[in-house]
Write an enzyme that holds these catalytic residues in place. Structure first.
Site, short mmCIF file in Angstrom:
data_model
loop_
_atom_site.label_atom_id
_atom_site.label_comp_id
_atom_site.label_asym_id
_atom_site.label_seq_id
_atom_site.Cartn_x
_atom_site.Cartn_y
_atom_site.Cartn_z
CE LYS A 216 41.74 39.80 48.99
NZ LYS A 216 41.78 39.71 49.96
CE LYS A 270 40.34 43.73 49.74
NZ LYS A 270 40.78 43.19 50.89
#
Length: 348
Positions: A216, A270
């Site tokens: 992320k 992400k």
């Protein structure tokens, strides 16, 4: 009976040119018709690839538009159940639930995250009561619940890692008790996957899966999401001390390796489209089910262009999702999920 003579014809200029090229391989042969293109297609998009993220809020029978995410709304619990019913009808496998917590319930430690009757837990129980076979994925992080908007405990400008992980385990347990099928820790604290796995197992939740936000990034693409959960104006500083530097690729492999070792069942990248290379690397390296999140900023740009008539929405949305499949993703978290599922259903 005499043999028939071969039929002769004049050689056209086009045939003569083709002959001079001396081509043995002609890739266009496999593109000449719709059936041929479908027959040789390498990656396909189906409804089984979709996870639909939804935002929930307190109240009753209300849907509140999110201006920075046109077409996306915050839903009260009863409306979230209606969305779940639609997802089941469209055969979308799972929802991912994110809360908008009333500011009066936020504090520096995110204590509301540990309340076994908080908004997330209410939503889980309500949906499971009506649609028990729909997959429910919950976010484990403190940012929707803290007054400062960070994913962990904040002390003198520093995010405390180990103390935060203790709270994340307790947060995961209340969600599992309420009916979560998949725990998805997005906080990026070191060691949280192993601690959550141990906590789940010790409390009888061995079958609850962990989808780790393994890579992320500290991205500018999250802006509309922070509007949606109400942290855009409360976040103090940034998240660069725990989310990953956008310039790093090998670090993503190291992060994922730790999560795999600690018991992650699935990996996530992400944001999505700007990090397709990371999706590819993780899938090739670990072979675990790998997912990508087409985040709010990606959605807002595509949807904004569609609404302005700059791009063809019926083509660009599935094309953007197909990119994830081509990169090796097993599924995609996308706000376009119901639109795509509906289109796929209409095409049969």
């Amino acid at each position: 009976m005499p043999l028939s003579k071969p039929r002769l014809h004049a050689v056209s200029e086009a045939e003569a040119t083709a002959s001079r090229l001396g081509l043995v391989h002609r890739p266009r042969r496999n593109r000449k018709t719709d059936w041929a293109r479908r027959l040789v297609r390498e990656a396909t998009l189906t409804v089984d690839d979709l996870i639909w993220p939804i935002f929930v809020m307190n109240g009753q029978a209300t849907r509140t538009p999110i201006p920075s995410m046109p077409g996306v709304e915050r839903l009260t619990v009863d409306e979230a159940v209606r969305a779940a019913e639609m997802a089941a009808k469209l055969k979308i496998p799972a929802l991912a639930i994110f809360p908008y917590i009333d500011p009066s319930r936020r504090d520096p430690t995110g204590s509301e995250a540990l309340n076994d009757n908080n908004l997330v837990c209410q939503t889980l129980r309500a949906i499971k009561a009506e649609i028990p076979n729909l997959g429910l994925i919950t976010d484990v992080a403190l940012d929707p619940f803290t007054s400062h908007g960070h994913d962990g405990l904040l002390e003198d400008g520093r995010i405390l890692n180990d103390e935060t992980v203790e709270l994340l385990v307790r947060q995961a347990l209340v969600q599992a008790e309420a009916g979560a099928d998949v725990i998805a820790p997005s906080d990026m604290m070191d060691g949280r996957v192993g601690a959550i796995r141990a906590g789940l197992d010790a409390n009888g939740f061995e079958d609850v899966q962990i989808m780790s936000y393994a890579a992320k990034y500290a991205s500018a693409f999250y802006g509309p999401f922070r509007d949606a959960i109400g942290t855009a104006k409360t976040l103090s500083g940034d998240k660069r001390t725990y989310q990953m530097d956008p310039g790093n690729g090998l670090e993503a492999i190291r992060e994922a390796a730790l999560d795999v070792e600690e018991g992650a069942d699935m990996l996530m990248v992400k944001p999505g489209l700007p990090y397709l290379d990371i999706v590819w690397r993780l899938k090739e390296t670990f072979g675990l089910p790998t997912f990508a999140y087409q985040v709010s900023g990606e959605y807002a740009m595509i949807e904004g262009a569609i609404r302005n008539g700059w791009v063809d929405g019926d083509r660009i949305v599935p094309e953007s999702l197909l990119a994830f499949k081509r990169a090796g993703a097993d599924g995609i978290l996308t706000y376009f999920a119901p639109r795509v599922a509906q289109a796929l259903a209409e095409r049969g």
